[in-house]
Design an enzyme around this catalytic site. Sequence first.
Site, PDB file in Angstrom:
ATOM      1  N   HIS A  64       0.835  -1.200   0.000  1.00 40.66           N
ATOM      2  CA  HIS A  64       0.000   0.000   0.000  1.00 40.66           C
ATOM      3  C   HIS A  64       0.869   1.249   0.000  1.00 40.66           C
ATOM      4  O   HIS A  64       2.013   1.193   0.448  1.00 40.66           O
ATOM      5  CB  HIS A  64      -0.959  -0.034   1.195  1.00 40.66           C
ATOM      6  CG  HIS A  64      -2.155  -0.888   0.965  1.00 40.66           C
ATOM      7  ND1 HIS A  64      -3.437  -0.462   1.246  1.00 40.66           N
ATOM      8  CD2 HIS A  64      -2.271  -2.137   0.449  1.00 40.66           C
ATOM      9  CE1 HIS A  64      -4.303  -1.431   0.907  1.00 40.66           C
ATOM     10  NE2 HIS A  64      -3.621  -2.454   0.432  1.00 40.66           N
TER      11      HIS A  64
ATOM     12  N   GLU B  86     -11.208   2.698   1.566  1.00 42.58           N
ATOM     13  CA  GLU B  86     -11.059   3.453   2.813  1.00 42.58           C
ATOM     14  C   GLU B  86     -11.560   4.886   2.700  1.00 42.58           C
ATOM     15  O   GLU B  86     -11.988   5.473   3.698  1.00 42.58           O
ATOM     16  CB  GLU B  86      -9.602   3.434   3.286  1.00 42.58           C
ATOM     17  CG  GLU B  86      -8.659   4.146   2.365  1.00 42.58           C
ATOM     18  CD  GLU B  86      -7.193   3.923   2.729  1.00 42.58           C
ATOM     19  OE1 GLU B  86      -6.894   3.121   3.644  1.00 42.58           O
ATOM     20  OE2 GLU B  86      -6.345   4.563   2.089  1.00 42.58           O
TER      21      GLU B  86
END
Lengths: 684, 684
Positions: B468, B493
């Site tokens: 990520h 998210e």
Amino acid sequence: MSLSMKPSRPFRLPVLALLALTFAYSPAMAATVASVESPDKTLRVELDLDDGRIGYRVLREGKPLINTSRLGFLFQNAEQLQRDLAFTSQATRSFDETWEQPWGERRLTRNRYNELRTRFTEKINLKRDIDVVFRVFDDGIGFRYEFPDQPQFQDVRITEELTEFDVARPATAWWIPAGEWNRYEYLYNTTPLSEVGRAHTPMTIRTDDGVYVSFHEAALVDYAGMWLQRVEGRRLKAQLSPGSEGWKVRRTAPFHTPWRTLTISNRAGGLVESSLILNLNEPNALGDVSWVEPHKYLGIWWSLHLETQSWASGDKHGATTAETKRYIDFAAKHGFRGVLVEGWNPGWDGQWFANGWGFDFTKATPDFDIEELGRYAKDRGVHLIGHHETGCAVSHYERQLSDAFALYARNGVDAVKTGYVCDAGQIERQDVADGPVLREWHDGQWMSNHHLRVVKEAAKHRIAINAHEPIKDTGLRRTYPNWVSREGARGMEYNAWGNPGNPPEHETMLVFTRLLAGPMDFTPGVVSLKGRNGQVFHSTLAKQLAQYVVLYSPIQMAADLPEHYEQYPDAFHFIKDVPVDWEDTRVINGEPADFVTIARKQRGGDDWFVGAVTDEQARTLSLPLDFLDAGRRYEAQIYRDGEGADWKTNPHAFTVEKKQVRRGDTLSLWLAPGGGQAIRFRAL
Amino acid sequence: MSLSMKPSRPFRLPVLALLALTFAYSPAMAATVASVESPDKTLRVELDLDDGRIGYRVLREGKPLINTSRLGFLFQNAEQLQRDLAFTSQATRSFDETWEQPWGERRLTRNRYNELRTRFTEKINLKRDIDVVFRVFDDGIGFRYEFPDQPQFQDVRITEELTEFDVARPATAWWIPAGEWNRYEYLYNTTPLSEVGRAHTPMTIRTDDGVYVSFHEAALVDYAGMWLQRVEGRRLKAQLSPGSEGWKVRRTAPFHTPWRTLTISNRAGGLVESSLILNLNEPNALGDVSWVEPHKYLGIWWSLHLETQSWASGDKHGATTAETKRYIDFAAKHGFRGVLVEGWNPGWDGQWFANGWGFDFTKATPDFDIEELGRYAKDRGVHLIGHHETGCAVSHYERQLSDAFALYARNGVDAVKTGYVCDAGQIERQDVADGPVLREWHDGQWMSNHHLRVVKEAAKHRIAINAHEPIKDTGLRRTYPNWVSREGARGMEYNAWGNPGNPPEHETMLVFTRLLAGPMDFTPGVVSLKGRNGQVFHSTLAKQLAQYVVLYSPIQMAADLPEHYEQYPDAFHFIKDVPVDWEDTRVINGEPADFVTIARKQRGGDDWFVGAVTDEQARTLSLPLDFLDAGRRYEAQIYRDGEGADWKTNPHAFTVEKKQVRRGDTLSLWLAPGGGQAIRFRAL
């Protein structure tokens, strides 16, 4: 903009959640911490803090001109300076002084501003202080960062400056691309601001509600030049010119950045009339500069671009003793102070621009007797003008600098044209003889320092500098008045090389972009209107005269060959009459890329001069003679496009007429396609 | 373009004058020296030399797609490599091979191209050789530079790559800005190509004559990532991600750059179906990778973004033994192989993202018994998924890497999610413990190497990596099949953090941009459709299921909380059924930012799965069942937006229906505003 556009990690979110509850999605989450207005209150700058990030914005007459824009820095050797900042203190002051330029487009210059000085301090990590200082004038703003003396700033290595300019309104932009070539010699683009890629400064825009803004910088000293990168929308970001080491700027505090400037006006001409850039520079550091004499000059130069003569040695060599005497004679006869000679020194044979290391600046070629010519010129009231083409072997040049200037000073040379041509490469820096060679950018920190080293060394020898392929002008002529001019745009030489040459709109572009930075050695006045192989370039004869008024420089060349001036005595008459130093300057009318009319009053005399130029369209411009002194009569000596003149078909159609005029009269100026008009108002 | 646009100095002009006489102002002054076509002859690449400068251009069906574009390099320690080149030699070959992916969006991949290898040699100065290699496929091109072994290339320090892409036609562009933030997490812009500023790759365009092109790179190894800078017009230039030292890339020859790629199709779906990026990568270097198992997983993660639990220790700590067992139980019950746990290790207390140096990856917090949990999971056929958030203290992480992986391997962890969050700074590199800390970019050369060090070390421990805040995917999963996925765009998210979250068009954008680079760990399937504070985000329930088919990744999260899945058993049923490894993939229809329908066949089975998503507009899409196997019957299990569904007002309206279908049938898929549809075609 939503709170979650720049997402933050959980530890902040409780704060944001609280703010969300409190302000119910109000976009004005940032708190204004300080503000400052112009003396006439037209412009206002507000500083805010949004979640620890500093933003500034600019309003004009209460309307946003620049939306909240970020500030900050990236460093090679430290955390970025951009967020988690707290506002520590502010101080304001007002300043109003009128100062005198030793030479310039005007003599008296008013410097009036309100200043806001702010200090921000990091709340975390290194807890550094950073100061941001704003000066707001009636005609624009300047701001800079100041790095206060602190242990954390012992060795500051900036990898990027994060300054932004988020333009509030749609706008048209006039700009040239940055970061490509090692020169500024592009035709200007006219595009919507949203189509700008990466641009040099000055970049000029006109918003959709008629506000003109020019972005630039002032006092670029020991720092990298700033480009403008449009990342998305209308948000411009600073991008500093690269360096050869792991940073773009390396300094130790205390130091400050150059001023980032926005010159602002509701008229295009207001940008030209502004002295904002000069006002933000330090006053004259050289003391007596009476030895810097604005002047006109001729030169062994155009012939080299026409290829009838050569820089290189051989039977076409232009820089010979005999040929230079011919130019000196012509200069003396017609009252020109200077004769530039290119190709006078060893190094021009072969691929000089790919190997500047072959240049020798301390002696002349065998067929150029510099001492003889120095005397010959002096006896006739003429000075040789020196030429230092480096071919980008800059350290090689610097090592000879003192001896080179001494040679010139001994021989009456008090002005030097420098050059940094290196199409095959970049600036070559070699800190230690025989050491490694690093590549630098023409407008990086190292070159910003090189140019000042040259200017300061030249001043010791009472020599003025005219830099070609230079770093951009940022007003340092105020501090070093021997830095008289520079190139830094496409000048007359492009017309030597054939189609297409400079387009008709070129001068009208330069006035509102390049020339906002400072004087340009455009080298105007090619009355033959022909380049290489007899190709006619894109101008009428009258426009060649108008250039002397419209394109300001304290040194102006009569760029054509002497024999061509002899063919056009009427036109040449204006070139001989026009001054190069001014009491005052007024822009009568004008729009970038279209047309402009400028009036200037001679310094130390009573005459006024007007120049008007147009693009490819013919125009009739009104010239109200409001600027003439009251109570005087003038003879208007008008040099204009003749009937049927047209840059494409009939460029030499040309008329000279005279009439008596006075203040309050209005003249109507007809300009041909690609044409111009030049007028001397001789005080009677 | 006129000969004098890039002015050259006199010594060249005689040559240009000669050419002018010979060709009478023909613009085609450059000589084509080599060319190569695609196997089906649709695409053609031509290389030319114009005054010693290499240019390439791309034609499609005989029409220019990329106009002549320049190549070259700037160096810190040598002259630029850009002009005065001569063509030395060429070689061509054809290649056609079908290879098998160990996992992927398809099993069998055809790699068929014609290759042109060229060598150019400088005529002056250093006389360096440089090779440029083109591979032309039916669906695009790739080209790279190869630096042959030579003394002049002993220590190559690239300060910029001068590759250009001059797009021949006006186009619409879908892009995100580059060089700003240390992540790729932006909403995509849809603008005319002429309004692109500086963009990351993949950047996708559609020309005005309907050709889709995606610009990207393949095999980014030991080199800086490439951004696309639009300087003016439609001419894009490479801009390499900066480095912390005086160069952007430092290598010793022989070496090659990554492939610069253009995937080209007359359908948007053709870009998705292309394997060009993978085909340009080196084959699997790890040998047996049967231990890399595509899987679905749950995790203690969404709760952290909802803030009902915390990464940090304390009574809200999510990563506890008891809570993890609860997730393991749920995973086991529903057939999920993995459970991700974030916050399991020391370092999360305080401002972790500003101080990654506090992280310890070699032991767990006291309330997380990793050994107990490893056994507990193993007994239930579940694996813990590891988490290494570096906070950008990357050297600090690397020093613990081997021990950190060993800890995981001992406890049944065979997949790790890594993270590089540092909103307050940049990557921190420290070559020597207690030595100076340099700042690097997420996609510079140093980080391109860091990621491969991690992937290779992980492979030693039979661990897969999901990065990520990563460097962009350039197809290295072919060479290192344990590099299974990464983030590198805005994922789920953003919907946790509140308004506005991701817009309805987001998935349709990602498919044709980000996902062309490779798999994305989007973390789909939040069936509750709610983020923090109960805010509903911009999707219907059916779209959450369609994401599993439309957004490819070999690892897919069921991202919501277990208790939410228990509230939506019908929807959850699809999530449990959908595979993550595929035999084949077909894009049925689609347009960037509008809609897309993708069909995929399960690997090792007979079922097909279809996902369709739309933006804020409702749509009815036709789905011809041509892809189903002939001669079979299928039960279509349809999970769709219910009557009146709408992401704004009625997102949970949802219907499940079943029908028997066969190849040749056509289904009509109605998608609500912001909606989607997911179908399992269960082979009967």
